[in-house]
Write an enzyme that holds these catalytic residues in place. Structure first.
Site, PDB file in Angstrom:
ATOM      1  N   ASN A   1      86.600   5.543 -59.930  1.00 47.30           N
ATOM      2  CA  ASN A   1      87.921   5.466 -59.318  1.00 47.30           C
ATOM      3  C   ASN A   1      87.725   5.450 -57.805  1.00 47.30           C
ATOM      4  OD1 ASN A   1      87.746   8.220 -58.351  1.00 47.30           O
ATOM      5  ND2 ASN A   1      88.444   8.928 -60.360  1.00 47.30           N
ATOM      6  N   ARG A   2      88.805   5.251 -57.072  1.00 46.05           N
ATOM      7  CA  ARG A   2      88.679   5.076 -55.615  1.00 46.05           C
ATOM      8  C   ARG A   2      88.092   6.318 -54.949  1.00 46.05           C
ATOM      9  NH1 ARG A   2      91.044   4.879 -50.512  1.00 46.05           N
ATOM     10  NH2 ARG A   2      90.992   2.796 -49.565  1.00 46.05           N
TER      11      ARG A   2
ATOM     12  N   GLU B   1      86.078   8.612 -56.230  1.00 45.19           N
ATOM     13  CA  GLU B   1      84.656   8.711 -56.536  1.00 45.19           C
ATOM     14  C   GLU B   1      83.844   7.717 -55.712  1.00 45.19           C
ATOM     15  OE1 GLU B   1      85.077  10.049 -61.251  1.00 45.19           O
ATOM     16  OE2 GLU B   1      85.042   7.925 -60.676  1.00 45.19           O
TER      17      GLU B   1
ATOM     18  N   ASP C   1      88.501   6.446 -69.093  1.00 43.39           N
ATOM     19  CA  ASP C   1      87.798   6.271 -70.367  1.00 43.39           C
ATOM     20  C   ASP C   1      88.233   4.991 -71.061  1.00 43.39           C
ATOM     21  OD1 ASP C   1      86.680   8.734 -69.859  1.00 43.39           O
ATOM     22  OD2 ASP C   1      87.905   9.821 -71.313  1.00 43.39           O
TER      23      ASP C   1
END
Length: 319
Positions: A198-199, A201, A265
């Site tokens: 995600n952004r 991370e 997920d």
């Protein structure tokens, strides 16, 4: 084995990672405890579902692929409940290793009318032993599959040394290796086919926020050497940098973004199935975006089921 109607082969996905059990206690609060100034929850419903990499495997299975799950769990009550949930959905858990040195991760979310009050975690975050790593890798080597999906939650169930070996194994078999990463160090994911942070991370991994999503994706590609990068953007959808250098942004198709739990997920699972089936990056994104749009519209960890050959208009979530 399930054959997807929109491809010409049966898709088997090896899902490797941190296995967890998610528990939901939902009820209502009408009074304060006489014992302490805390609310009293009257529980109305309970639910146990696979979490972490186990939830990824369930997404793969219910969307129409065949998930083979690899990892280590304890020999405790939570392990038994997790295996029961997975077997109910027909997921192959024969490679899952039960070991007394491992505590099965369990997360209990206590909610009042679907508003989370507290989360209780049972876990011991430490790398599994080299013995268990070798056992997981040996299980992987003995099994045929069309793709590998590494679901790293940073709990120690898939240490960096094991990740590197798994990526090398996937490359030697010339199959897609998709990584859903965790943590600030992305170096173990070197050489994967697709990485799906995600952004937040992604920014933590590169150490700064250039603001521009394309630049973030390029930095992640340089950092990992991955063929493609897909960055999930929550309510803003997702963006990808393909191997040919093309950049694509897709707004979310969700009508309402209620809870993003488990959306990553779902994206990883659908992207893996689509790429393993010969779909292009953009075609895979359309399917993953549609699936994620269904999942974020409901509370808690959800799975998406394909009710029409992965037609984005006919997907639905299941409990």
């Amino acid at each position: 084995m399930t054959q997807l109607p929109w491809c010409n082969k049966k898709v088997r996905v090896a899902v490797v990672g941190d296995l967890m059990l998610d528990e939901y206690l939902d009820g209502s609060v009408t009074r304060i405890s006489p014992e302490a100034p805390v609310p009293v929850l009257l529980v109305k419903s309970t639910r146990l579902v696979p979490g972490g990499a186990a939830n990824v495997a369930r997404n793969v299975q219910l969307v129409g692929g065949e998930a083979i799950l690899y990892g280590a769990i304890g020999r405790d009550h939570a392990a038994g409940e997790l295996k029961r949930c997975l077997m109910k959905d027909g997921i192959d858990i024969s490679p899952v290793i039960g070991d007394n040195t491992v505590q099965t991760i369990r997360k209990t979310r206590v909610t009042a009318d679907h508003h989370q009050m507290i989360r209780v975690d049972w876990e011991s975050v430490k790398p599994i032993s080299l013995r268990l790593q070798d056992m997981i890798f040996d299980e992987l080597k003995m099994t045929p599959w069309d793709a590998i999906l590494i679901s790293d939650y940073g709990k120690g169930g898939i240490p960096h040394s094991l990740i590197k070996r798994i990526i090398s194994l996937g490359k030697s078999r010339n199959v897609p290796v998709i990584v859903d990463p965790k943590g600030k160090d992305f170096s173990p994911y070197q050489g994967c086919t697709l990485i799906t942070p995600n952004r937040k991370e992604a920014i933590e991994a590169i150490g700064n926020d250039p603001g521009d999503t394309l630049q973030i994706a390029r930095s992640i590609s340089d950092l990992t050497g991955s063929s493609s990068v897909l960055i999930t953007l929550g309510a803003d959808g997702m963006a990808s940098l393909d191997a040919d250098g093309s950049f694509t942004h897709m707004p979310t198709v969700a009508v309402d973004v209620f809870d993003v739990s488990g959306a990553g997920d779902t994206v990883a699972a659908v992207m893996t199935l689509a790429l393993a089936s010969g779909q292009t990056m953009k075609e895979a994104m359309v399917l993953a975006n549609a699936a994620a749009g269904k999942v974020v519209g409901k509370w808690g960890t959800q799975r998406c089921r394909d009710t029409g050959a992965l037609d984005p208009k006919r997907m639905e979530t299941v409990d």
